[in-house]
Design an enzyme around this catalytic site. Structure first.
Site, PDB file in Angstrom:
ATOM      1  N   ASP A 165       0.841  -1.196   0.000  1.00  0.00           N
ATOM      2  CA  ASP A 165       0.000   0.000   0.000  1.00  0.00           C
ATOM      3  C   ASP A 165       0.878   1.248   0.000  1.00  0.00           C
ATOM      4  O   ASP A 165       1.718   1.418   0.885  1.00  0.00           O
ATOM      5  CB  ASP A 165      -0.911  -0.017   1.229  1.00  0.00           C
ATOM      6  N   ASP A 372      -1.954   5.961  -6.378  1.00  0.00           N
ATOM      7  CA  ASP A 372      -2.314   5.003  -5.339  1.00  0.00           C
ATOM      8  C   ASP A 372      -2.226   3.587  -5.899  1.00  0.00           C
ATOM      9  O   ASP A 372      -2.851   3.270  -6.917  1.00  0.00           O
ATOM     10  CB  ASP A 372      -3.735   5.310  -4.864  1.00  0.00           C
TER      11      ASP A 372
END
Length: 488
Positions: A165, A372
């Site tokens: 992440d 992202d």
């Protein structure tokens, strides 16, 4: 390969990465380029590319890294260890994506996040289903099978599947003691730090504990000699807490890092994916994998999101000598409006559809766009999205429209067609970088893979559906994000 003194030639924590995303490879032809070499405006795609493939084609291109790299795969596809697990529906994943990106948006702008541990605050129960990158870690300090556990007196050496992440800073895994329901069930056995001779708790009086900042959660004995505790709050009623520890991280057989800091989770709150044992964090904060390996690899990393039947990669370090010229780059934004330095933000300037740049004022994108690894589809300001949708529907008018799928409102029925003619879509970034999207980055299960934000000038996201097959370089040292097409 040369590394810092923290990097050694062997060690117990092995990183072999796998990717959580959904997409399919396809044969592609291009149309619309005349003899004068004009830009190719359309892509002709076989409809069979929408069907899952049963054979893993592996890694197609060697990464451009000057550091070290590991392979990535998608879950549920033929290259994944979880290929036998039925995938969640796209509707479920899109619903989760909306909740997660709203949490990241609030965090980026310095807004108050929900207090997931407050019993008086209402929460909606949702299972974590997303497109997050995943990687396998071997944890322990003895010899043994990295896919299983050592026998006899050898310390445990286990393979652990981790989510990757880019919006989170503190790496963490579930550790023993970890009784259910304090911990969630996972595919791999839990890591037991007592069986690793190199595992050690970070002390409360140490610089590393103080550097946790907002993630600090007190001390085990309420004094400087106690064990440092951490707490990470996520979206949707989720949190993890435990002891902040160090152990050895092996990224490749020739590159390991001693005293790698991570959270040893002894309790979670809310629902986490049983496919993963925790998170390997690549955010911009001082606790992340990027920061802890920056001395060796120059504060840069990249990844390539593959199609489901192929392999991608996660790479630490910038491009090899001469390789930087193959990237189209855009500046990382540093703006007082963005409170959280952990998030990587760039700025879109425009969109090209079928060779024509949409009539959208660049100021509409001034809210910024989050790069992202985990969001699914790209979120655009409403003015930009409506212009994209209008142009796309016009170019696709030969095909029959069908009902929406969750928040994807432009979907098609391609029954009876052997080939599809899809308009080429490119994203134009600040600094002139133009990212031409592959067909599977434009269509997701027959739907236009973009959604609008609530308002213009709001913070948007570049989803990993749009990033697929591009090597996305996060060169934090140079303050730039780069894109290299056809990298996996």
């Amino acid at each position: 390969m040369t590394t810092s003194q923290e990097a050694r030639a062997s060690g117990p924590l092995v990183l072999v990465a796998v990717l959580l995303l959904l997409s399919i490879s396809c044969p592609i032809a291009h149309a619309g380029a005349g003899a004068d070499g004009r830009r190719q405006h359309y892509m002709v795609v076989q409809t069979s590319y929408l069907e899952p493939k049963s054979i893993c084609s592996g890694l197609k291109v060697i990464p451009s890294s000057n550091g070290t790299w590991v392979p990535l795969h998608r879950p549920y596809g033929p290259c994944s260890s979880s290929a036998d697990t039925p995938p969640p529906s796209l509707v479920e994943m899109l619903r989760w994506d909306q909740v997660r990106t709203e949490h990241v948006r609030r965090k980026t702008m310095g807004g108050e996040a929900d207090d997931v541990l407050d019993p008086d605050e209402a929460h909606v129960e949702m299972i974590q289903v997303d497109y997050m990158l995943e990687g396998s870690f071997g944890i322990g300090s003895g010899s043994g099978d990295p896919q299983g556990s050592g026998d006899g007196d050898d310390p445990m050496f286990l393979s652990q599947t981790m989510a990757i992440d880019t919006t989170v800073d503190v790496p963490w895994i579930q550790c023993l003691p970890c009784p259910f329901p304090q911990c969630y069930p996972q595919r791999n056995a839990y890591f037991d730090p007592k069986r690793s001779s190199t595992a050690a708790a970070v002390r409360c009086g140490s610089r590393a504990c103080r550097a946790l900042g907002a993630f600090a959660n007190g001390c085990s004995n309420n004094n400087s000699a106690g064990e440092c505790q951490y707490l990470i709050k996520y979206n949707n009623d989720r949190a993890t807490a435990g002891t902040y520890m160090t152990d050895t991280l092996t990224i490749s057989p020739s590159t390991t890092f001693l005293n790698f800091r991570f959270g040893c989770s002894h309790a979670v709150h809310g629902n986490f994916s049983s496919q993963t044992s925790g998170t390997m964090s690549l955010g911009g904060g001082p606790q992340s994998l990027l920061a802890q390996t920056a001395r060796a690899f120059g504060n840069a990393f990249s990844y390539c999101v593959p199609q489901s039947s192929a392999s991608g990669f996660l790479s630490l370090g910038g491009p090899a000598d001469g390789g930087a010229s193959s990237f189209a780059t855009t500046p990382l934004l540093k703006n007082a409006e963005f409170i959280n330095p952990s998030i990587y933000i760039v700025r879109l300037q425009g969109i090209i559809v079928a060779g024509r740049r949409l009539n959208v004022p660049p100021v509409v994108f001034s809210g910024g766009t989050v790069m992202d690894s985990s969001s699914i589809v790209t979120q655009l300001p409403p003015t930009a999205y409506l212009a994209l949708r209008r142009a796309f529907r016009k170019a696709m008018r030969v095909y029959t429209r069908r009902g929406p799928m969750a928040n994807l409102d432009t979907c098609y029925d391609f029954g009876g067609f052997t080939n599809l003619t899809v308009p080429a879509v490119s994203l134009v970034f600040d600094g002139g970088a133009v990212v031409k999207l592959d067909p599977l980055a434009v269509l997701l299960e027959g739907c236009l893979a973009f959604t609008p934000t609530r308002t213009d000038f709001a913070l948007g996201f570049m989803g990993n559906v749009q990033q697929q097959t591009h090597e996305v370089l996060f060169d934090v040292a140079a303050g730039a994000v780069g894109f290299r097409r056809g990298a996996c």
